[in-house]
Write an enzyme that holds these catalytic residues in place. Structure first.
Site: not given
Ligand code: IDC
Length: 487
Positions: A313, A405
């Site tokens: 991320e 995710e």
């Protein structure tokens, strides 16, 4: 707004039709090409809708083996354009299109086939392409063996047509596991495709941080994931900071490799997640990423079950910084494992930029320069709702997406399951065939964990009595039948 195309399917088999035979004088044929038998057959399958279409082309070599090939064809109508092709290098000039082999699929034995495809746009009529050629030879389904040097014109007598001598290259699925059926994956257009070049969706679970929950990943828990949950993919979340990889690169690399093997033994795909989070700039970990991916890609190059996620991320950095990172890490992977699919994180915690005020246009307008890649999108259902869903829907027609995710809860990883939003999300992903991994297959004391606290020290992972609300929800979704086409 995205409108759902009303596709119709057409299949055109080019072969057996009368067509002029020409000889390939140069390109791609072995040095004995003067006397090489040539011939080819093409199957063209298309799905089209107003203004757009997808085409899959299967090229079969009926002549002698070649080590390089170029497919040619013509659109009868200048309104048709190849917008994005795969499994070949595509070029269009006017109505003429060529597709040249990639480094990994250039060699084509006698009777062997190769599948390529493209997305296109069209205006006016929507005709099928014509005049398919392979290395300059018209694909009419037959073969011819020249008796004169290739500088002369084609034979004047009709060619003798012989049936192919070798069976088709596609084999029945080896076993019934996700990897057994689908084999080596690759990106085709905006989809993840299996070895039969058919779009598929993988559904599965993400580990929690290996540095904290390593004891949750063992033979019993992975048996449960494969055989009780019927999962297709296991994401291996290797944090880099927070007592992760940077503290002991060798041990974490070995742990990841061991888990790749355990997934493989159970027929599951393994998604190797280089779990960067804080700092959000992936460049901070560039050297570590190169070292780590060189090692895991070399070690797992011959496996069919490995997918690489090069940064979890990214946050607080521009898309061009992420792209620059990707363009340095991907070549390291490719040098060691040329055919592995690579997933690139996106801006704003892999939100396609949305969480930092952007959207997917920044990627569409400036894509990572590499083949066989996808972009990741993450969401937490209780925090991220309609505006995120509509952007994913819009992006999905333009970019290959993988939800590496997501949580059924808030972005903190905690709180209760948002059933309505989680259901809306997974229905959308199912419809778009976007693969996903849920955070987390662990017994962490937080709402996103699938197992109740203490489960991993107990040793029983099957059934629902060990599961949290999120675990029950996810197991129900993942257990529904897969759709893995083999033809
Ligand atoms: C969370 C974990 C939590 C841990 C925290 C910090 O659930 O136990 O303390 O990370 O490492 C992400 C991240 C993922 C987060 C998750 C939930 O990829 O590492 O896990 N999340 O906050 N992005 C959005 C949410």
């Amino acid at each position: 707004m995205f409108s759902i195309p009303r596709p119709f399917r057409r299949k055109l088999i080019v072969g057996g039709a009368v067509g002029a035979l020409a000889l390939a004088a140069t390109a791609g044929l072995p040095s004995m090409n003067a006397m090489a038998a040539t011939g080819c057959a093409v199957t063209y399958t298309t799905n089209s809708w107003q203004g757009g279409f997808t085409a899959n082309i299967s090229i079969r070599n009926l002549g002698d083996a070649v080590s390089n090939w170029t497919l040619g064809f013509r659109f009868p109508d200048a309104g048709q354009k190849v917008t994005q092709g795969w499994s070949a290098t595509w070029q269009q000039s006017g109505t003429s299109v060529t597709a040249q082999n990639m480094s990994y699929n250039g060699s084509l034995g006698t009777g062997a086939s190769v599948d390529v495809g493209f997305n296109g746009s069209w205006t006016g009529s929507n005709p099928n392409p014509t005049a398919f050629t392979l290395n300059g030879v018209t694909c009419n389904g037959g073969t011819t063996t020249p008796t004169t040097p290739p500088t002369t014109r084609p034979p004047t007598t009709p060619p003798t047509t012989t049936p192919p001598t070798t069976p088709p290259t596609s084999q029945p699925p080896a076993g019934s596991t996700p990897v057994g059926i689908n084999g080596q994956l690759r990106v085709c257009g905006v989809n993840l495709c299996n070895q039969y070049n058919k779009p598929i969706q993988l559904r599965g679970m993400s580990s929690h941080g290996l540095q904290w929950f390593g004891s949750c990943y063992n033979d019993a828990s992975l048996d449960a994931l494969a055989k009780d949950w019927l999962a297709d993919v296991f994401r291996i979340s290797m944090y880099v900071q927070e007592q992760g990889y940077e503290t002991n690169p060798t041990a974490f690399t070995n742990q990841v490799n061991t888990l790749v093997d355990k997934a493989e033994a159970r027929g599951m795909y393994a998604l190797i997640d280089f779990h960067t989070l804080t700092p959000g700039d992936p460049t901070y970990n560039l050297d570590r990423a190169k070292t780590f991916f060189a090692a895991v890609a070399a070690r797992n190059a011959n496996k069919k079950n490995v997918i690489y996620e090069i940064t979890n991320e990214p946050n607080g950095v521009s898309w061009s910084t992420i792209k620059n990172y990707a363009e340095q890490v991907i070549p390291v992977i490719r040098a060691n494992d040329p055919d592995g699919v690579v997933i690139v994180g996106t801006r704003g915690w892999s939100s396609l930029g949305i969480s930092e005020g952007g959207n997917s246009d920044e990627i569409v307008n400036n894509p990572v320069r590499a083949d066989n890649i996808m972009y990741s999108f993450h969401f937490y259902a209780a925090s991220h709702k309609d505006n995120y869903r509509s952007e994913v829907q819009r992006a999905a027609s333009r970019l290959p997406l993988f939800v590496t995710e997501f949580g059924t809860v808030t972005y903190t990883g905690d709180g209760g399951v948002d059933n309505a939003s989680s259901t809306a999300w997974l229905d959308l992903l199912d419809r778009l065939k976007i693969s996903y991994a849920n955070w987390t297959y662990s017994d962490a004391n937080e709402g996103s964990a699938a197992f109740k606290p203490g489960t991993c020290s107990g040793g029983t992972y099957t059934g629902t009595s060990v599961l949290t609300d999120s675990g029950v929800f996810m197991r129900n979704r993942i257990r529904t039948p897969d759709n893995f086409p083999t033809s």
